[in-house]
Design an enzyme around this catalytic site. Sequence first.
Site, PDB file in Angstrom:
ATOM      1  N   GLY C 245       0.852  -0.785   0.079  1.00  0.00           N
ATOM      2  CA  GLY C 245       0.184  -0.217   0.173  1.00  0.00           C
ATOM      3  C   GLY C 245       0.694   1.221  -0.248  1.00  0.00           C
ATOM      4  CG  HIS C 246      -1.329   4.666   0.678  1.00  0.00           C
ATOM      5  ND1 HIS C 246      -2.423   6.231   0.331  1.00  0.00           N
ATOM      6  CD2 HIS C 246      -1.627   3.980   0.981  1.00  0.00           C
ATOM      7  CE1 HIS C 246      -3.109   5.590   0.894  1.00  0.00           C
ATOM      8  NE2 HIS C 246      -2.628   4.723   1.889  1.00  0.00           N
ATOM      9  CG  ASN C 247       2.618   7.142   2.093  1.00  0.00           C
ATOM     10  OD1 ASN C 247       1.650   7.572   1.773  1.00  0.00           O
ATOM     11  ND2 ASN C 247       4.024   8.456   2.346  1.00  0.00           N
TER      12      ASN C 247
END
Lengths: 356, 356, 356
Positions: C245-247
């Site tokens: 996922g993002h980050n």
Amino acid sequence: MTERLTTGLIAERVGAELIGPPDLKILRVLPLSEAGPDAITFARDARFASRLGASRAGAALVTRGIETPGFDTASRALLVVDHADTALIAVLGLFAPEPPRVEPGVHPSAVVDASVKIGRDVSVGPGCVIERGSSVGDGTVLVAGVTLGPDVSIGSSCVLHAGVRILERCSCGNRCIIHANAVIGSDGFGYIPDPAGGLIKVPQIGDVRIGDAVEIGAGTTIDRAKMGSTRIGDGTKIDNLVQIGHNCIIGRFCVLCGQVGLAGSVTIGDGAMLGGQVGVADNLSIGAGAVIGAQAGLTCDVPAGAKYIGTPAGPLRTAGAGMAAIGRIPRLIRRIDRLERALAEKNLVPPPDEES
Amino acid sequence: MTERLTTGLIAERVGAELIGPPDLKILRVLPLSEAGPDAITFARDARFASRLGASRAGAALVTRGIETPGFDTASRALLVVDHADTALIAVLGLFAPEPPRVEPGVHPSAVVDASVKIGRDVSVGPGCVIERGSSVGDGTVLVAGVTLGPDVSIGSSCVLHAGVRILERCSCGNRCIIHANAVIGSDGFGYIPDPAGGLIKVPQIGDVRIGDAVEIGAGTTIDRAKMGSTRIGDGTKIDNLVQIGHNCIIGRFCVLCGQVGLAGSVTIGDGAMLGGQVGVADNLSIGAGAVIGAQAGLTCDVPAGAKYIGTPAGPLRTAGAGMAAIGRIPRLIRRIDRLERALAEKNLVPPPDEES
Amino acid sequence: MTERLTTGLIAERVGAELIGPPDLKILRVLPLSEAGPDAITFARDARFASRLGASRAGAALVTRGIETPGFDTASRALLVVDHADTALIAVLGLFAPEPPRVEPGVHPSAVVDASVKIGRDVSVGPGCVIERGSSVGDGTVLVAGVTLGPDVSIGSSCVLHAGVRILERCSCGNRCIIHANAVIGSDGFGYIPDPAGGLIKVPQIGDVRIGDAVEIGAGTTIDRAKMGSTRIGDGTKIDNLVQIGHNCIIGRFCVLCGQVGLAGSVTIGDGAMLGGQVGVADNLSIGAGAVIGAQAGLTCDVPAGAKYIGTPAGPLRTAGAGMAAIGRIPRLIRRIDRLERALAEKNLVPPPDEES
């Protein structure tokens, strides 16, 4: 689908006994919840059949002997067959739209090495790439943007959908269907610790060998063997987004549902079925005809014909009863607390120790 | 982002109350753990806000009423808003790099059948393939290497990223985003046993119909219906590597997180949310607004608005307490052993039988 | 592999002690179950070594000190080394087929913007697309149909397999391998409720930064950051169909097995290992060197060096004993029923209440 079909005609075509009007016009086949008066639906078992009466379906294909309460055969038609699932295949055939037209030949935008052997009536679609030493059998279709690495062998009458990647030295037999964006022959996942720090990649020098009549789902990945071959047996069906590790050996007529994951060197016997999202640890063996319930996590071998569920997976009977009872643990704790307190008060058992 | 932004300017742009210096130069927006003196970060709730003081962030967007202990507003700026999550969208807009430039037109390397209808300001990137009878609405972008099978309909203002595959007769509405390598319209996974041995493929003659403003994640696969349509409702958001089986009917504004897997004919009501890696067995129904916890395995219908977790999934309260207590089973067994032994010694209960 | 290899030659090449005949002709390296008299196999531990005797392998690489009962070194050869796993890498090298030949240069069917910087000895295969502002380092290979968005930076000596998609502004270091159809830089999955109904997309303005010597599996998806960067540390190895996922911030030399799923903003320390199908909830932190068992579902932080398993995951010792005991719950319930009944009959405890 070029003709107007009626309940009578459909019954005749699929060999069904017709109960109800033979002259209802049927334009489509639809699931029970969506079928209207111009549609035929189907009910394979009593659960679905019980909902037929309340549905709007004009006609229904049902397995002989199943009750259809509330389905009025004065105005609607029942088509009774020995096996609704089997007859449905014929019905779907009657209503199937024309399949996409495929033109034999190599599209001008495809990049095919001069050494590649292409059979008769092969279609190589736009943007396909076939590298040196590969071969494609008679009647096989590469839809578009398919990549075959060097020395790949594809049998006859296969369909490789858009974006399929088959890497060097892998092969598949005849009459296979490989769905869009599947990857066959990516490197197995193997590393050893580097004494100097980090990880050393273990070479993956083997290949993938796929039998005849295998179907492989969209986005599925099958790794090449570290040495020797990863093998998929004849007639095995693999759903979407399945991961198959290096050196797995899968038998004939197996069914692997969506998002199954096999670690390396898993062996699966003929006719085994794995439910969706099942995970199997490396070097395990699943016997022929075994059935593994969805989401199970296998950490031990499974005997032929056994049914396993749960994580860690166990035989259906014990593991299933255990899983179903997880929600009762808190109440169990309270019951034991109560017994211990009551009995300790009467000095019948020593007071509970402090461990809990 | 063409201008120099200060804390004062940002507060003005996003309608925030500024507490602290208005003239701090802010060059970027970053997560709390990475933000330095030239960055603005955000804290949606007390948990994140408690870490603001120790961070190096020059400015922070916070929801009104949340404490920010140790965050010195003499030297750093707080931008106070009603909802930090909402205001963050505006802040991100201020710092967003220019999006990739898209040139309308059909790239010379694309292969587009003469019968295809292309709207105004459409961009068909390099290597795209669009087969006969398809249509693409105004302002839609096919980034690169996208494949549309015959008779596919794509609405206006959509973005289809590289490697997206949409197969014959499927459709999507307006303002959809389909991320790279997603596959729409692969065959459903259906077979019946062949009395002669092996498996017979059930034809998958239906399609996939996607509504407006749907987002579909990278590598996600959505199978066509066996008959009728697999449907994704308006505004529904689907994450990466999700598998959606044939004939699923998904409502509006649903959220399906990464690696969710739906077997065939699952129905999901409006506004339902499925956590990552959830698996749903075939023919189940999930009510509107239901929330299914990550990794749950559904084997029964879920009422509207209910929260379910676990495998097999149950209501949050009971299933959650049970799952949290699994680690206590071994101790429970020891406690019961002890009670049974102590009571049997006193002849208060018969000796334990041998079953255990 | 251009020469004829014998047991003696192989022992010499890999620095093994030879026990048995030096002149056996060895044509291939194969797993134990498939090795015949012309093959060398290997046994890293006692479990595999115990099966050597019954195998047909002509030669075996074994770790020093491990027994090989029934393996007759009069007719077959043992090659004894300190670490069979390490020596196997050398043996695989001796038998490796020639890797696919790669010709430097840009294939005429590739579409490369004039602004792109291409290093020395780079190979850009058929159908690749590289957009403006991107760069590709010396010796890197883009196999076929690879898409690099604008302002992408790829280091030197990388291999990007067919169908890899790397979106705008993402980067990877040197000596990376990205397997077929992986997607780097798709949008993170973030929405907030729209007060007017529906969901508002949160802009994802960050990027993905991949270190040196990273390997990324086929079909794996790595989302760009909402702001800042999603980061994959040097030497980390990621298997097929993994969702990141993002980050997320992943350290160095981590190992993520197949189908792992990380929600947003997960932090993983150096050298951590995640088994297949592990799921990690958002904003969690996994310490350096932690090991997470296959299929675990993490809902809390994991300390450095800890071993966690289960859903919800807990420390190996407690969670493992609990999971192994799930099947015993039904029997526990019966035992408590029996105690309660027996004791209530004697009026030693009050009758069970009705809650259960």
